[in-house]
Motif scaffolding. Structure first.
Motif, PDB file in Angstrom:
ATOM      1  N   GLU A   1     -39.754  -9.773 -30.208  1.00  0.00           N
ATOM      2  CA  GLU A   1     -40.626 -10.589 -31.048  1.00  0.00           C
ATOM      3  C   GLU A   1     -39.850 -11.624 -31.860  1.00  0.00           C
ATOM      4  OE1 GLU A   1     -42.182  -7.214 -33.188  1.00  0.00           O
ATOM      5  OE2 GLU A   1     -44.060  -7.289 -32.081  1.00  0.00           O
ATOM      6  N   VAL A   2     -38.535 -11.566 -31.800  1.00  0.00           N
ATOM      7  CA  VAL A   2     -37.714 -12.529 -32.534  1.00  0.00           C
ATOM      8  C   VAL A   2     -37.711 -13.860 -31.768  1.00  0.00           C
ATOM      9  CG1 VAL A   2     -35.373 -13.062 -33.319  1.00  0.00           C
ATOM     10  CG2 VAL A   2     -36.263 -10.736 -33.538  1.00  0.00           C
ATOM     11  N   PRO A   3     -38.022 -14.982 -32.439  1.00  0.00           N
ATOM     12  CA  PRO A   3     -38.041 -16.281 -31.744  1.00  0.00           C
ATOM     13  C   PRO A   3     -36.691 -16.587 -31.086  1.00  0.00           C
ATOM     14  CG  PRO A   3     -39.069 -16.463 -33.905  1.00  0.00           C
ATOM     15  CD  PRO A   3     -38.450 -15.113 -33.845  1.00  0.00           C
ATOM     16  N   TYR A   4     -36.766 -17.025 -29.828  1.00  0.00           N
ATOM     17  CA  TYR A   4     -35.559 -17.146 -29.002  1.00  0.00           C
ATOM     18  C   TYR A   4     -35.756 -18.270 -28.006  1.00  0.00           C
ATOM     19  CZ  TYR A   4     -32.838 -15.894 -24.779  1.00  0.00           C
ATOM     20  OH  TYR A   4     -32.038 -15.915 -23.661  1.00  0.00           O
ATOM     21  N   LYS A   5     -34.679 -18.995 -27.729  1.00  0.00           N
ATOM     22  CA  LYS A   5     -34.725 -19.909 -26.586  1.00  0.00           C
ATOM     23  C   LYS A   5     -33.314 -20.118 -26.058  1.00  0.00           C
ATOM     24  CE  LYS A   5     -34.476 -24.535 -28.699  1.00  0.00           C
ATOM     25  NZ  LYS A   5     -35.166 -25.849 -28.772  1.00  0.00           N
ATOM     26  N   GLU A   6     -33.255 -20.426 -24.760  1.00  0.00           N
ATOM     27  CA  GLU A   6     -31.971 -20.706 -24.135  1.00  0.00           C
ATOM     28  C   GLU A   6     -31.561 -22.142 -24.412  1.00  0.00           C
ATOM     29  OE1 GLU A   6     -31.896 -19.598 -20.061  1.00  0.00           O
ATOM     30  OE2 GLU A   6     -32.412 -17.502 -20.449  1.00  0.00           O
ATOM     31  N   LEU A   7     -30.273 -22.346 -24.549  1.00  0.00           N
ATOM     32  CA  LEU A   7     -29.746 -23.689 -24.747  1.00  0.00           C
ATOM     33  C   LEU A   7     -29.647 -24.413 -23.399  1.00  0.00           C
ATOM     34  CD1 LEU A   7     -26.917 -22.855 -27.323  1.00  0.00           C
ATOM     35  CD2 LEU A   7     -29.269 -23.585 -27.773  1.00  0.00           C
TER      36      LEU A   7
ATOM     37  N   ASP B   1     -28.516 -26.271 -20.010  1.00  0.00           N
ATOM     38  CA  ASP B   1     -27.402 -26.172 -19.060  1.00  0.00           C
ATOM     39  C   ASP B   1     -26.681 -24.833 -19.120  1.00  0.00           C
ATOM     40  OD1 ASP B   1     -27.861 -28.896 -18.325  1.00  0.00           O
ATOM     41  OD2 ASP B   1     -26.702 -29.532 -20.080  1.00  0.00           O
ATOM     42  N   GLY B   2     -27.407 -23.770 -19.477  1.00  0.00           N
ATOM     43  CA  GLY B   2     -26.817 -22.441 -19.477  1.00  0.00           C
ATOM     44  C   GLY B   2     -25.733 -22.246 -20.525  1.00  0.00           C
ATOM     45  N   LYS B   3     -25.770 -23.016 -21.618  1.00  0.00           N
ATOM     46  CA  LYS B   3     -24.718 -22.942 -22.630  1.00  0.00           C
ATOM     47  C   LYS B   3     -24.810 -21.689 -23.499  1.00  0.00           C
ATOM     48  CE  LYS B   3     -24.096 -27.952 -23.099  1.00  0.00           C
ATOM     49  NZ  LYS B   3     -24.194 -29.109 -24.033  1.00  0.00           N
ATOM     50  N   GLY B   4     -25.974 -21.042 -23.492  1.00  0.00           N
ATOM     51  CA  GLY B   4     -26.144 -19.863 -24.334  1.00  0.00           C
ATOM     52  C   GLY B   4     -27.567 -19.780 -24.836  1.00  0.00           C
ATOM     53  N   TRP B   5     -27.740 -19.262 -26.058  1.00  0.00           N
ATOM     54  CA  TRP B   5     -29.083 -19.149 -26.621  1.00  0.00           C
ATOM     55  C   TRP B   5     -29.023 -19.128 -28.144  1.00  0.00           C
ATOM     56  CZ3 TRP B   5     -28.655 -14.747 -29.419  1.00  0.00           C
ATOM     57  CH2 TRP B   5     -27.941 -13.654 -28.893  1.00  0.00           C
ATOM     58  N   ILE B   6     -30.194 -19.312 -28.753  1.00  0.00           N
ATOM     59  CA  ILE B   6     -30.329 -19.227 -30.206  1.00  0.00           C
ATOM     60  C   ILE B   6     -31.497 -18.318 -30.533  1.00  0.00           C
ATOM     61  CG2 ILE B   6     -31.674 -21.378 -30.248  1.00  0.00           C
ATOM     62  CD1 ILE B   6     -30.660 -21.813 -33.117  1.00  0.00           C
ATOM     63  N   LYS B   7     -31.319 -17.454 -31.533  1.00  0.00           N
ATOM     64  CA  LYS B   7     -32.391 -16.645 -32.095  1.00  0.00           C
ATOM     65  C   LYS B   7     -32.581 -17.057 -33.551  1.00  0.00           C
ATOM     66  CE  LYS B   7     -31.732 -12.483 -29.266  1.00  0.00           C
ATOM     67  NZ  LYS B   7     -31.458 -11.021 -29.281  1.00  0.00           N
ATOM     68  N   VAL B   8     -33.840 -17.183 -33.956  1.00  0.00           N
ATOM     69  CA  VAL B   8     -34.158 -17.531 -35.341  1.00  0.00           C
ATOM     70  C   VAL B   8     -34.600 -16.257 -36.051  1.00  0.00           C
ATOM     71  CG1 VAL B   8     -35.639 -18.904 -36.846  1.00  0.00           C
ATOM     72  CG2 VAL B   8     -34.747 -19.889 -34.726  1.00  0.00           C
ATOM     73  N   ILE B   9     -33.689 -15.698 -36.844  1.00  0.00           N
ATOM     74  CA  ILE B   9     -33.968 -14.445 -37.549  1.00  0.00           C
ATOM     75  C   ILE B   9     -34.832 -14.704 -38.770  1.00  0.00           C
ATOM     76  CG2 ILE B   9     -32.908 -12.378 -38.508  1.00  0.00           C
ATOM     77  CD1 ILE B   9     -32.241 -13.021 -35.520  1.00  0.00           C
ATOM     78  N   ALA B  10     -34.588 -15.816 -39.446  1.00  0.00           N
ATOM     79  CA  ALA B  10     -35.399 -16.224 -40.598  1.00  0.00           C
ATOM     80  C   ALA B  10     -35.484 -17.738 -40.601  1.00  0.00           C
ATOM     81  CB  ALA B  10     -34.783 -15.717 -41.904  1.00  0.00           C
TER      82      ALA B  10
ATOM     83  N   ARG C   1     -40.055 -20.454 -35.007  1.00  0.00           N
ATOM     84  CA  ARG C   1     -40.330 -20.102 -36.404  1.00  0.00           C
ATOM     85  C   ARG C   1     -40.435 -18.589 -36.552  1.00  0.00           C
ATOM     86  NH1 ARG C   1     -41.701 -22.745 -40.849  1.00  0.00           N
ATOM     87  NH2 ARG C   1     -41.770 -24.688 -39.650  1.00  0.00           N
ATOM     88  N   SER C   2     -39.662 -18.040 -37.463  1.00  0.00           N
ATOM     89  CA  SER C   2     -39.679 -16.599 -37.714  1.00  0.00           C
ATOM     90  C   SER C   2     -40.954 -16.204 -38.455  1.00  0.00           C
ATOM     91  CB  SER C   2     -38.461 -16.205 -38.552  1.00  0.00           C
ATOM     92  OG  SER C   2     -38.562 -14.877 -39.005  1.00  0.00           O
ATOM     93  N   SER C   3     -41.416 -14.984 -38.228  1.00  0.00           N
ATOM     94  CA  SER C   3     -42.594 -14.472 -38.937  1.00  0.00           C
ATOM     95  C   SER C   3     -42.241 -13.895 -40.306  1.00  0.00           C
ATOM     96  CB  SER C   3     -43.286 -13.393 -38.099  1.00  0.00           C
ATOM     97  OG  SER C   3     -42.403 -12.327 -37.809  1.00  0.00           O
TER      98      SER C   3
ATOM     99  N   ILE D   1     -31.681 -18.114 -40.974  1.00  0.00           N
ATOM    100  CA  ILE D   1     -30.614 -17.329 -40.353  1.00  0.00           C
ATOM    101  C   ILE D   1     -30.729 -17.574 -38.855  1.00  0.00           C
ATOM    102  CG2 ILE D   1     -29.557 -15.074 -39.955  1.00  0.00           C
ATOM    103  CD1 ILE D   1     -31.052 -14.028 -42.410  1.00  0.00           C
ATOM    104  N   TYR D   2     -29.678 -18.153 -38.274  1.00  0.00           N
ATOM    105  CA  TYR D   2     -29.632 -18.400 -36.831  1.00  0.00           C
ATOM    106  C   TYR D   2     -28.520 -17.554 -36.216  1.00  0.00           C
ATOM    107  CZ  TYR D   2     -31.904 -22.799 -38.346  1.00  0.00           C
ATOM    108  OH  TYR D   2     -32.712 -23.738 -38.924  1.00  0.00           O
ATOM    109  N   HIS D   3     -28.844 -16.897 -35.118  1.00  0.00           N
ATOM    110  CA  HIS D   3     -27.835 -16.217 -34.310  1.00  0.00           C
ATOM    111  C   HIS D   3     -27.642 -17.074 -33.061  1.00  0.00           C
ATOM    112  CE1 HIS D   3     -26.578 -12.409 -31.828  1.00  0.00           C
ATOM    113  NE2 HIS D   3     -25.676 -13.370 -31.800  1.00  0.00           N
ATOM    114  N   ILE D   4     -26.443 -17.652 -32.925  1.00  0.00           N
ATOM    115  CA  ILE D   4     -26.155 -18.565 -31.814  1.00  0.00           C
ATOM    116  C   ILE D   4     -25.125 -17.908 -30.902  1.00  0.00           C
ATOM    117  CG2 ILE D   4     -25.281 -20.846 -31.202  1.00  0.00           C
ATOM    118  CD1 ILE D   4     -26.137 -21.386 -34.349  1.00  0.00           C
ATOM    119  N   HIS D   5     -25.468 -17.811 -29.625  1.00  0.00           N
ATOM    120  CA  HIS D   5     -24.608 -17.186 -28.611  1.00  0.00           C
ATOM    121  C   HIS D   5     -24.152 -18.277 -27.650  1.00  0.00           C
ATOM    122  CE1 HIS D   5     -23.266 -13.941 -25.889  1.00  0.00           C
ATOM    123  NE2 HIS D   5     -23.696 -14.728 -24.917  1.00  0.00           N
TER     124      HIS D   5
END
Length: 293
Positions: free
Chosen positions: A144-150, A152-161, A168-170, A179-183
């Motif tokens: 349920e955490v908002p997520y999308k891939e970057l 060209d396969g560079k990774g992904w980002i999750k929006v924790i807040a 947009r986080s709930s 708060i962004y988690h960037i992989h």
């Protein structure tokens, strides 16, 4: 224009039981980044036994706690009657409002074969008007955490807040926060832009990375200037790397923190302790709450 780093620092050990914990914020240079006044990094650990004791029941007032569970499962109880367990990738959020008692237990994820635990806990300082309100609670599973891939396969980002582009986080925002988690995959980069006066920090939990052309090591916390500008991340490693970016608008009221309470004056801290010792925060009924789930 790229934002400039103001300083970098490492966390201090603050272990609980078998959990290896690094206290990242506050530190000798900063007491807050935006609304965030506290950050613990629960370092990756292979658990050989189930943790049955948790953090122990303890009070909070004046803040919202946010636990982000990268690996493992986190069980939450509180004196407002809330109970939930979230698993790898999930978030536990609790607005302590005018006083609550809670308890959390982090274990490995019972749904997988992995014994790994890894997590973060943030404290979000509440505006004074919200500090006087009723407690609230929200449990969010990883899917349920908002997520999308970057691209060209560079990774992904999750929006924790907070929010990023269309994500947009709930989790409620009482002031600007993120708060962004960037992989990032090996060799990949990512850039985010921030408005003037926005307070921004980065944390590198496991791998080094380049941030705005400066190299930083794993375990470093980096804060940036408050001018409008960008933050460009680059993973120069041979394996994937993660970056936590967080911050928001400056907190405009006095910050007075003592123990589990964050208020706006010492008188309010004294009131928080008095109300706790008078039993006004209630009690946790572990068996009843778990049966209701």
């Amino acid at each position: 224009m790229k934002k400039k780093s103001s300083f970098s620092a490492r966390g201090k050990r603050a272990d609980i039981g078998d959990l290896v914990i690094y206290r990242i914020l506050p530190n000798r240079y900063a007491e807050a980044v935006g609304p965030f006044v506290f950050l613990d990094h629960i370092a990756p650990t292979i658990q050989t036994k189930v943790n049955k004791e948790g953090t122990g029941a303890h009070p909070h007032r004046g803040i919202a706690t946010l636990s982000y569970i990268l690996n493992g499962e986190d069980e939450h109880f509180d004196s407002a009657g809330n109970y939930a367990m979230v698993h790898s990738g999930g978030v536990q959020w609790m607005n302590a409002g005018n006083g609550i008692i809670h308890d959390e237990t982090l274990n490995y994820d019972s749904r997988t074969d992995s014994k790994l635990t890894h997590a973060f806990q943030f404290w979000i300082n509440l505006p004074s008007a919200i500090k006087a309100g009723k407690p609230a609670y929200l449990a969010i599973e990883g899917n349920e955490v908002p997520y999308k891939e970057l691209p060209d396969g560079k990774g992904w980002i999750k929006v924790i807040a907070g929010a990023f582009e269309e994500l947009r986080s709930s989790i409620p925002s009482y002031s600007e926060q993120f708060i962004y988690h960037i992989h990032l995959e090996p060799g990949a980069g990512f850039t985010a832009n921030f408005a003037d006066r926005s307070e921004v920090a980065a944390f590198l939990p496991l791998m080094p990375a380049s941030i705005n052309d400066e190299k930083f090591d794993a375990g470093e916390f980096i804060e940036f200037d408050r001018n409008a500008g960008s933050i460009a991340l680059l993973n120069g490693n041979q394996e994937a790397a993660d970056v936590i970016l967080f911050g928001g608008e400056p907190y405009q009221e006095p910050i007075v923190a003592e123990g589990p309470f964050v208020m706006n004056s010492m008188l309010e801290i004294a009131d928080a302790y008095r109300d706790f010792h008078c039993g006004k925060y209630g009690k946790i009924d572990y068996e009843k709450q778990k049966l209701k789930a």
